[in-house]
Motif scaffolding. Structure first.
Motif, short mmCIF file in Angstrom:
data_model
loop_
_atom_site.label_atom_id
_atom_site.label_comp_id
_atom_site.label_asym_id
_atom_site.label_seq_id
_atom_site.Cartn_x
_atom_site.Cartn_y
_atom_site.Cartn_z
N LEU A 150 0.85 -1.18 0.00
CA LEU A 150 0.00 0.00 0.00
C LEU A 150 0.90 1.24 0.00
CD1 LEU A 150 -2.51 -1.04 2.81
CD2 LEU A 150 -3.09 -0.80 0.39
N ARG A 151 0.37 2.35 -0.51
CA ARG A 151 1.12 3.61 -0.47
C ARG A 151 0.35 4.64 0.33
NH1 ARG A 151 2.05 6.94 -4.41
NH2 ARG A 151 0.27 6.27 -5.67
N LEU A 152 1.09 5.51 1.02
CA LEU A 152 0.51 6.65 1.73
C LEU A 152 1.07 7.90 1.07
CD1 LEU A 152 0.17 4.21 3.71
CD2 LEU A 152 0.49 5.83 5.58
N PRO A 153 0.50 8.34 -0.04
CA PRO A 153 1.13 9.37 -0.88
C PRO A 153 0.94 10.80 -0.39
CG PRO A 153 -0.91 8.66 -1.87
CD PRO A 153 -0.72 7.80 -0.66
N TYR A 154 0.13 11.01 0.65
CA TYR A 154 -0.19 12.38 1.05
C TYR A 154 0.43 12.79 2.37
CZ TYR A 154 -3.54 11.40 -2.62
OH TYR A 154 -4.12 11.02 -3.82
N VAL A 182 -5.33 -2.07 9.19
CA VAL A 182 -5.20 -1.98 7.74
C VAL A 182 -3.83 -2.47 7.30
CG1 VAL A 182 -5.09 -0.40 5.77
CG2 VAL A 182 -6.85 -0.09 7.53
N GLY A 183 -2.78 -2.09 8.05
CA GLY A 183 -1.43 -2.52 7.68
C GLY A 183 -0.40 -1.90 8.61
N ARG A 184 0.87 -2.09 8.25
CA ARG A 184 1.98 -1.49 9.00
C ARG A 184 2.95 -0.84 8.02
NH1 ARG A 184 2.51 -2.20 14.35
NH2 ARG A 184 1.26 -3.86 15.33
N VAL A 185 3.47 0.29 8.45
CA VAL A 185 4.43 1.02 7.62
C VAL A 185 5.71 0.19 7.50
CG1 VAL A 185 5.86 3.09 7.43
CG2 VAL A 185 3.49 3.25 8.26
N SER A 186 6.16 -0.02 6.29
CA SER A 186 7.36 -0.83 6.05
C SER A 186 8.53 -0.03 5.51
CB SER A 186 7.04 -1.98 5.09
OG SER A 186 6.51 -1.48 3.86
N GLU A 187 8.25 1.18 5.00
CA GLU A 187 9.32 2.00 4.42
C GLU A 187 8.94 3.46 4.46
OE1 GLU A 187 11.77 2.52 0.18
OE2 GLU A 187 10.47 0.77 0.53
N VAL A 188 9.88 4.32 4.90
CA VAL A 188 9.68 5.77 4.89
C VAL A 188 10.91 6.41 4.26
CG1 VAL A 188 9.31 7.86 6.25
CG2 VAL A 188 8.26 5.70 6.99
N ARG A 189 10.70 7.13 3.17
CA ARG A 189 11.82 7.81 2.50
C ARG A 189 11.48 9.28 2.33
NH1 ARG A 189 13.68 5.11 -2.91
NH2 ARG A 189 11.43 4.89 -3.23
N VAL A 201 6.06 6.76 1.38
CA VAL A 201 5.71 5.90 2.52
C VAL A 201 4.98 4.66 2.00
CG1 VAL A 201 4.53 5.75 4.74
CG2 VAL A 201 5.50 7.94 4.00
N ILE A 202 5.53 3.50 2.33
CA ILE A 202 4.99 2.21 1.88
C ILE A 202 4.53 1.41 3.11
CG2 ILE A 202 5.50 0.05 0.66
CD1 ILE A 202 5.54 2.52 -1.13
N ALA A 203 3.44 0.68 2.95
CA ALA A 203 2.92 -0.15 4.03
C ALA A 203 2.60 -1.55 3.53
CB ALA A 203 1.67 0.49 4.64
N THR A 204 2.63 -2.50 4.46
CA THR A 204 2.27 -3.89 4.17
C THR A 204 0.87 -4.16 4.74
OG1 THR A 204 4.58 -4.58 4.33
CG2 THR A 204 2.90 -6.30 4.51
N PRO A 205 -0.06 -4.69 3.94
CA PRO A 205 -1.42 -4.95 4.44
C PRO A 205 -1.42 -5.91 5.63
CG PRO A 205 -1.35 -5.10 2.05
CD PRO A 205 0.08 -5.03 2.52
#
Length: 212
Positions: free
Chosen positions: A126-130, A158-165, A175-179
């Motif tokens: 999943l992406r958190l683009p905002y 919903v998921g957990r954040v797996s990457e923040v750049r 910001v990327i998340a895993t469902p």
């Protein structure tokens, strides 16, 4: 030879029992989820899956006769799965939260910051683009449904954040998340009803049932 046959029979029975116990455990977990969301829910079996790039959908064995409606939320024992996109008399098509056209209002549980999780077309991402570069978000943060829009139960995983750049050359971070849910492994899901929808949807279902 007889002992060998009996041995095979015993192994077969043990395997069948183990499979049955596993299925019962899955169903118990699903039913336990209804207490967490505090809503009426119905178990639906996944009939077919269409997990191709950008398109993440599946069919379930529930339809208008069961009171299913377009936009209805689906969850499993671990988290939010998706929502109903099309409804037929006996079956329905659901779109996963990872579908490229899906967006879900979420809250970062640690900070209560609200944002949107969008699908990537990949059932594991999943992406958190905002979220801006200075947003308070960390790897490992739990994402839960915010309840905005009234579709998904509030506070469900919903998921957990797996990457923040951080991207200094742009306004928003990557910001990327895993469902949280097992999107590519589920065999059953729960259809969840909003309390406000139950009465009108029930009357619609009754009309369809009479027609069939």
């Amino acid at each position: 030879a007889l002992s060998e046959v009996r041995s095979v029979e015993y192994v077969s029975r043990d395997q069948a029992l183990a499979a049955l116990e596993s299925e019962n455990a899955r169903l118990r977990e699903l039913l336990d989820s209804t207490a967490r969301v505090g809503s009426r829910a119905l178990i639906a079996e996944i009939l077919s899956v269409d997990l191709v790039p950008y398109r993440q959908r599946f069919d379930v064995n529930r339809g208008l006769v069961d009171g299913v409606y377009v936009g209805q939320a689906l969850i499993d024992a671990q988290g939010v799965v998706g929502q109903v996109a099309r409804v037929g008399p006996l079956t329905s098509e659901a779109v996963l939260i990872t579908d490229a056209d899906h967006a879900l209002p979420i809250t970062i549980n640690r900070t209560q910051l609200r944002t949107i999780a969008v699908g990537t077309g990949d059932s594991s991402l999943l992406r958190l683009p905002y979220l801006t570069n200075n947003a308070d978000v960390e790897v490992g943060d739990l994402l839960v449904s915010s309840g905005l829009g009234g579709v998904f139960p509030t506070g469900y995983p919903v998921g957990r954040v797996s990457e923040v750049r951080v991207r200094p050359d742009q306004s928003f971070a990557e910001v990327i998340a895993t469902p949280a849910s097992a999107l590519d492994r589920d065999r059953e899901v729960l259809l969840v009803w909003n309390a406000a929808d139950e009465v009108p949807r029930a009357s619609e279902a009754a009309k369809v049932a009479e027609a069939h």
